[in-house]
Design an enzyme around this catalytic site. Sequence first.
Site, PDB file in Angstrom:
ATOM      1  N   LYS A 153      10.517   9.905  -0.179  1.00 29.76           N
ATOM      2  CA  LYS A 153       9.996   9.229  -1.352  1.00 29.76           C
ATOM      3  C   LYS A 153       8.457   8.527  -0.780  1.00 29.76           C
ATOM      4  O   LYS A 153       8.560   7.285  -0.414  1.00 29.76           O
ATOM      5  CB  LYS A 153      10.371   8.151  -2.960  1.00 29.76           C
ATOM      6  N   PRO A 154       7.335   9.242  -1.197  1.00 28.28           N
ATOM      7  CA  PRO A 154       6.063   8.393  -0.191  1.00 28.28           C
ATOM      8  C   PRO A 154       5.885   7.498  -1.503  1.00 28.28           C
ATOM      9  O   PRO A 154       6.356   7.473  -2.578  1.00 28.28           O
ATOM     10  CB  PRO A 154       5.357   9.385  -0.323  1.00 28.28           C
ATOM     11  N   ALA A 155       5.080   6.481  -1.237  1.00 30.30           N
ATOM     12  CA  ALA A 155       5.020   5.749  -1.842  1.00 30.30           C
ATOM     13  C   ALA A 155       3.499   6.199  -2.900  1.00 30.30           C
ATOM     14  O   ALA A 155       2.851   7.026  -2.503  1.00 30.30           O
ATOM     15  CB  ALA A 155       3.223   4.672  -1.135  1.00 30.30           C
ATOM     16  N   GLY A 177       8.005  -0.877   4.870  1.00 27.65           N
ATOM     17  CA  GLY A 177       7.660  -1.342   4.146  1.00 27.65           C
ATOM     18  C   GLY A 177       8.090  -2.991   4.443  1.00 27.65           C
ATOM     19  O   GLY A 177       7.813  -3.373   5.705  1.00 27.65           O
ATOM     20  N   SER A 178       7.482  -3.418   3.194  1.00 28.39           N
ATOM     21  CA  SER A 178       7.586  -5.388   3.725  1.00 28.39           C
ATOM     22  C   SER A 178       9.100  -6.059   3.458  1.00 28.39           C
ATOM     23  O   SER A 178      10.162  -4.776   3.440  1.00 28.39           O
ATOM     24  CB  SER A 178       6.858  -5.911   1.960  1.00 28.39           C
ATOM     25  N   GLU A 219      11.886  -0.776   8.860  1.00 29.55           N
ATOM     26  CA  GLU A 219      10.651  -1.321   9.833  1.00 29.55           C
ATOM     27  C   GLU A 219       9.281  -1.971   8.586  1.00 29.55           C
ATOM     28  O   GLU A 219       8.851  -1.208   7.919  1.00 29.55           O
ATOM     29  CB  GLU A 219       9.952   0.229  10.798  1.00 29.55           C
ATOM     30  N   CYS A 228       1.166  -2.459   9.997  1.00 27.29           N
ATOM     31  CA  CYS A 228       2.130  -4.005   9.629  1.00 27.29           C
ATOM     32  C   CYS A 228       2.208  -4.503  11.016  1.00 27.29           C
ATOM     33  O   CYS A 228       2.814  -5.484  12.151  1.00 27.29           O
ATOM     34  CB  CYS A 228       3.596  -3.233  10.067  1.00 27.29           C
ATOM     35  N   GLN A 282      -3.709  -4.410  -3.757  1.00 25.87           N
ATOM     36  CA  GLN A 282      -3.634  -5.225  -2.718  1.00 25.87           C
ATOM     37  C   GLN A 282      -5.451  -6.105  -2.041  1.00 25.87           C
ATOM     38  O   GLN A 282      -5.280  -6.836  -1.706  1.00 25.87           O
ATOM     39  CB  GLN A 282      -4.283  -4.381  -1.525  1.00 25.87           C
ATOM     40  N   GLU A 335       2.029 -13.242   5.881  1.00 25.20           N
ATOM     41  CA  GLU A 335       1.169 -11.426   6.134  1.00 25.20           C
ATOM     42  C   GLU A 335       0.375 -11.185   5.339  1.00 25.20           C
ATOM     43  O   GLU A 335       0.684 -11.192   4.240  1.00 25.20           O
ATOM     44  CB  GLU A 335       2.170 -10.213   6.425  1.00 25.20           C
ATOM     45  N   PHE A 394      -1.889  -8.541   5.365  1.00 23.52           N
ATOM     46  CA  PHE A 394      -2.509  -6.915   5.155  1.00 23.52           C
ATOM     47  C   PHE A 394      -3.283  -6.838   4.163  1.00 23.52           C
ATOM     48  O   PHE A 394      -3.840  -5.635   3.745  1.00 23.52           O
ATOM     49  CB  PHE A 394      -1.098  -6.441   4.433  1.00 23.52           C
TER      50      PHE A 394
END
Length: 505
Positions: free
Chosen positions: A204-206, A257-258, A280, A314, A356, A406, A408
């Site tokens: 599942k990509p973003a 991800g987060s 990760e 990250c 974002q 974070e 980002f």
Amino acid sequence: TQSTWGTSFVLRLLFGCLSPSHMAAASELGIRTQLFINNEFVNAQSGRTIPCRNPANEEIICHVQEADKSDIDKAVAAAREALDNGPWKDIDGHQRGRLLNRLADVVERNAPTLAAIESMDNGKSVDAALAYDLQSIVTTIRYYAGWADKITGKMIPVPGNFVSYTRHEPVGVVGAIVPWNFPLMLLVWKLAPALACGNTLVIKPAEETPLSALKLCEYILEAGFPPGVVNVVVGFGAVAGAALTEHMDVDKIAFTGSSGVGKIIMKAAANSNLKRVTLELGGKSPNVVLEDADIEAAVEGAIGAIFTNMGQNCVAGSRLYIQSSIYEDFLARLKAKAEQITRGHPMFGPVVNKTQFDKILSYIQYGKTCGARMLCGGGIAHQPGFFIQPTIFADCDETMRIGCEEIFGPVLCVFKFDTFDEVLHRANKTDFGLGSAIWTRDMSKAQKFVQTVKAGTVFINTYNIISAFVPFGGFKQSGYGRDLGEYALHHYTEVKAVTMAVSKL
């Protein structure tokens, strides 16, 4: 050829010969917009779609099919069938390595096309996508192709008339959930070792950046992978992601991800079938400069550590610690370098989307009022598009939100310290533990830093050097497990112990 067409597109993109409407046209690169299940491009069962937006001009590139639980079920069933009953189960490590090398060949030939897609969908420059992302992708696939026929167990001496040995078997159906900052590169970090070990995947990509993953599916077909081995489903995390993590027939989740979403995935894994999980996650990495460092190199390194990929990294060195004796001089050089990052600079670009964009600007607004000293940036760099000025706050401390959370994005927080022992303590004052760095000519201090800092990666007099050959992952709330290197293979196999009685001679 497709590769030549992709190169032409890249050249026109680089030299500004594309109008926004052309850039928004997915047909330029033959982008697929359907789900990829069982080696076929198919529509989502609901018929719903998700818009993909170019962050450089805010225009819609295309609409992709939106997967829900029913589509996840279909993809998992295809992956399970391929694993248990398809030709994949009889393909040995040597043959898997050959397939991976074929995939690397196809990706390498079409690197300009993939770089152009990544630039449109994610916002990074075509140059950056070609030089970093695609180079890493091809290297990673080839690296794990080399491992595919070298994943072996061992004989174990035991007392008595017995022979014992171990087998390393595929963990099973792997659900890979990848983020939007390095969309295809982080996908391949999971796909390549999983395939080398004989697993099947549902990826599942973003939903913000699915186009390079869907293009890769064409190359999966061209390389000759059997049906069901690789499946790609685009959907929202709360729907498609949740269905994948909760699925009773998925054996492992590999997630980048987060930290917040990582915790949700751990709960889902525990509440379903206790599937294996590797995570990760986020970071707030300390980048420490001692007074004996090569100052020019450290300034360049600090700029690259935070502003590469617009800070959407990250492992970004977002906490910069500078020794007090060189503090103001270093800040002046840092400010001058950061102010050079304007339109046309390799590090200048948009952040991925409006959400974002607004989040980063809210942190910057907080930074202006929390007592920190803003050296540069602090606002919108260019519109239309989601462009934010590279921003530096000095005189920060670890109690400020900008100093401990974070962000980002292209925001650097700078801290002053007096002694080496002080900075060793302060570097670890974080919930995260992904990356870290120290700049010094004193290797005894560098090694003490290595031994003291709680982080999965330590850079000495450099930053952002990530290799397919070297494990990557975090301590504390930056996750557990490792991508890359030999260590990643451990997460994609189960160890089976076998003991057999033998007759006395």
